[in-house]
Design a protein around this motif. Structure first.
Motif, mmCIF file in Angstrom:
data_model
loop_
_atom_site.group_PDB
_atom_site.id
_atom_site.type_symbol
_atom_site.label_atom_id
_atom_site.label_comp_id
_atom_site.label_asym_id
_atom_site.label_seq_id
_atom_site.Cartn_x
_atom_site.Cartn_y
_atom_site.Cartn_z
ATOM 1 N N VAL A 56 0.843 -1.202 0.000
ATOM 2 C CA VAL A 56 0.000 0.000 0.000
ATOM 3 C C VAL A 56 0.878 1.252 0.000
ATOM 4 C CG1 VAL A 56 -1.726 1.302 1.310
ATOM 5 C CG2 VAL A 56 -1.955 -1.177 1.097
ATOM 6 N N PHE A 57 1.925 1.248 0.804
ATOM 7 C CA PHE A 57 2.846 2.383 0.842
ATOM 8 C C PHE A 57 3.430 2.651 -0.547
ATOM 9 C CE2 PHE A 57 7.249 3.861 1.162
ATOM 10 C CZ PHE A 57 7.064 5.083 1.804
ATOM 11 N N VAL A 58 3.918 1.604 -1.203
ATOM 12 C CA VAL A 58 4.530 1.764 -2.531
ATOM 13 C C VAL A 58 3.487 2.222 -3.549
ATOM 14 C CG1 VAL A 58 5.709 0.558 -4.428
ATOM 15 C CG2 VAL A 58 6.428 0.181 -2.067
ATOM 16 N N SER A 114 -10.078 6.929 1.498
ATOM 17 C CA SER A 114 -8.784 7.160 2.147
ATOM 18 C C SER A 114 -7.891 5.939 1.962
ATOM 19 C CB SER A 114 -9.004 7.408 3.641
ATOM 20 O OG SER A 114 -9.429 6.199 4.261
ATOM 21 N N ILE A 115 -6.654 6.062 2.391
ATOM 22 C CA ILE A 115 -5.717 4.956 2.316
ATOM 23 C C ILE A 115 -6.228 3.762 3.132
ATOM 24 C CG2 ILE A 115 -4.269 5.747 4.226
ATOM 25 C CD1 ILE A 115 -1.815 4.847 2.560
ATOM 26 N N ILE A 116 -6.932 4.053 4.230
ATOM 27 C CA ILE A 116 -7.507 2.977 5.045
ATOM 28 C C ILE A 116 -8.623 2.280 4.277
ATOM 29 C CG2 ILE A 116 -8.758 2.455 7.185
ATOM 30 C CD1 ILE A 116 -7.153 4.840 8.435
ATOM 31 N N GLY A 117 -9.462 3.035 3.599
ATOM 32 C CA GLY A 117 -10.528 2.448 2.780
ATOM 33 C C GLY A 117 -9.972 1.609 1.644
ATOM 34 N N VAL A 118 -8.911 2.098 1.026
ATOM 35 C CA VAL A 118 -8.261 1.345 -0.054
ATOM 36 C C VAL A 118 -7.695 0.038 0.497
ATOM 37 C CG1 VAL A 118 -6.301 1.363 -1.656
ATOM 38 C CG2 VAL A 118 -7.790 3.367 -1.491
ATOM 39 N N SER A 119 -7.087 0.117 1.663
ATOM 40 C CA SER A 119 -6.524 -1.079 2.292
ATOM 41 C C SER A 119 -7.616 -2.102 2.635
ATOM 42 C CB SER A 119 -5.756 -0.681 3.557
ATOM 43 O OG SER A 119 -5.278 -1.822 4.219
ATOM 44 N N ILE A 120 -8.730 -1.636 3.144
ATOM 45 C CA ILE A 120 -9.839 -2.544 3.482
ATOM 46 C C ILE A 120 -10.346 -3.240 2.220
ATOM 47 C CG2 ILE A 120 -12.236 -2.654 4.305
ATOM 48 C CD1 ILE A 120 -11.486 -0.307 6.214
ATOM 49 N N THR A 121 -10.553 -2.480 1.148
ATOM 50 C CA THR A 121 -11.036 -3.108 -0.091
ATOM 51 C C THR A 121 -10.017 -4.099 -0.643
ATOM 52 O OG1 THR A 121 -10.232 -1.282 -1.473
ATOM 53 C CG2 THR A 121 -12.541 -1.173 -0.732
ATOM 54 N N SER A 154 -10.957 -9.700 7.178
ATOM 55 C CA SER A 154 -10.342 -8.824 6.172
ATOM 56 C C SER A 154 -10.585 -7.356 6.496
ATOM 57 C CB SER A 154 -10.904 -9.123 4.789
ATOM 58 O OG SER A 154 -10.554 -10.404 4.386
ATOM 59 N N THR A 155 -11.757 -7.053 6.964
ATOM 60 C CA THR A 155 -12.073 -5.668 7.317
ATOM 61 C C THR A 155 -11.187 -5.202 8.469
ATOM 62 O OG1 THR A 155 -14.351 -5.975 6.576
ATOM 63 C CG2 THR A 155 -13.921 -4.097 8.018
ATOM 64 N N ILE A 156 -11.047 -6.046 9.462
ATOM 65 C CA ILE A 156 -10.224 -5.688 10.623
ATOM 66 C C ILE A 156 -8.753 -5.551 10.222
ATOM 67 C CG2 ILE A 156 -9.386 -6.507 12.868
ATOM 68 C CD1 ILE A 156 -12.210 -7.869 13.149
ATOM 69 N N THR A 157 -8.242 -6.538 9.513
ATOM 70 C CA THR A 157 -6.831 -6.471 9.107
ATOM 71 C C THR A 157 -6.591 -5.351 8.101
ATOM 72 O OG1 THR A 157 -7.108 -8.184 7.417
ATOM 73 C CG2 THR A 157 -6.381 -8.910 9.604
ATOM 74 N N GLY A 158 -7.565 -5.077 7.245
ATOM 75 C CA GLY A 158 -7.456 -3.970 6.298
ATOM 76 C C GLY A 158 -7.322 -2.632 7.000
ATOM 77 N N ILE A 159 -8.058 -2.477 8.095
ATOM 78 C CA ILE A 159 -7.959 -1.240 8.897
ATOM 79 C C ILE A 159 -6.557 -1.124 9.492
ATOM 80 C CG2 ILE A 159 -8.769 -0.101 11.002
ATOM 81 C CD1 ILE A 159 -11.575 -1.296 10.348
ATOM 82 N N ILE A 160 -6.067 -2.218 10.063
ATOM 83 C CA ILE A 160 -4.733 -2.204 10.689
ATOM 84 C C ILE A 160 -3.666 -1.877 9.647
ATOM 85 C CG2 ILE A 160 -2.983 -3.642 11.818
ATOM 86 C CD1 ILE A 160 -5.417 -5.161 13.121
ATOM 87 N N VAL A 161 -3.705 -2.556 8.511
ATOM 88 C CA VAL A 161 -2.724 -2.320 7.448
ATOM 89 C C VAL A 161 -2.831 -0.885 6.926
ATOM 90 C CG1 VAL A 161 -2.117 -2.937 5.061
ATOM 91 C CG2 VAL A 161 -2.476 -4.737 6.767
ATOM 92 N N GLY A 162 -4.046 -0.387 6.755
ATOM 93 C CA GLY A 162 -4.237 0.986 6.279
ATOM 94 C C GLY A 162 -3.675 2.021 7.224
ATOM 95 N N ILE A 163 -3.899 1.815 8.526
ATOM 96 C CA ILE A 163 -3.366 2.746 9.522
ATOM 97 C C ILE A 163 -1.834 2.725 9.490
ATOM 98 C CG2 ILE A 163 -3.132 3.135 12.016
ATOM 99 C CD1 ILE A 163 -6.104 2.212 12.243
ATOM 100 N N CYS A 164 -1.265 1.543 9.442
ATOM 101 C CA CYS A 164 0.204 1.436 9.409
ATOM 102 C C CYS A 164 0.779 2.026 8.116
ATOM 103 C CB CYS A 164 0.632 -0.031 9.527
ATOM 104 S SG CYS A 164 0.283 -0.744 11.155
#
Length: 166
Positions: A56-58, A114-121, A154-164
């Motif tokens: 996601v960062f890249v 947001s980046i968090i929303g993108v990560s969740i999807t 996936s929703t929970i982990t997507g939030i964590i990954v998006g925040i990070c």
């Protein structure tokens, strides 16, 4: 003219070095995640997805191509290091990574999430990719009943990954 070419080569070399380090970080995160007992082995297909922080960062910091290459190379490297290339686990990882990446790119490009929303999807798409491969490999449509569990995780982990990643 020669000065510009040298400058361009130097910039390209720096970018390749940075992306290589990011690839190494994503591989190490995946390997570390596999030894963390949280969620590991409790339910098949459920992982934190720490390596996706780097993807996601890249995707946001560099380009579509850079993030795609990093994502695919990570799956192949992990296939070599852990599961074996072209094993069923490798197929799950590759399908999930590719679908996840395409969805994240499209959502990033065409919506205002947001980046968090993108990560969740992306996390949800990864689970969909895994379910599709499981149905194909096991020739059993009933695996679809496992999707609600993967959707929640996936929703929970997507939030964590998006925040990070943010």
């Amino acid at each position: 003219m020669e000065y510009q070419n040298r400058k361009q080569v130097k910039m390209d070399t720096k970018k390749i070095a940075k992306l290589s380090m990011l690839l190494a970080i994503s591989v190490v995160l995946s390997l570390l995640e596999s030894i963390i007992p949280i969620l590991n082995g409790i339910m098949p297909g459920i992982k934190l997805g720490l390596a996706n922080i780097v993807v996601v960062f890249v995707l946001y910091k560099y380009s579509f191509k850079d993030a795609l290459y990093l994502s695919i190379l990570r799956v192949f490297m992990l296939g070599i290091l852990r599961t074996g290339l072209f094993s069923i686990t490798f197929s799950f990882s590759l399908a999930g990574a590719l679908l996840s990446f395409v969805v994240m790119y499209l959502i990033k490009r065409y919506t205002k999430l947001s980046i968090i929303g993108v990560s969740i999807t992306g996390a949800i798409a990864h689970s969909i990719g895994q379910i599709i491969i499981a149905i194909i490999f096991l020739s059993n449509i009933n695996i679809i009943y496992y999707f609600p569990i993967l959707l929640i995780s996936s929703t929970i982990t997507g939030i964590i990954v998006g925040i990070c990643s943010k």
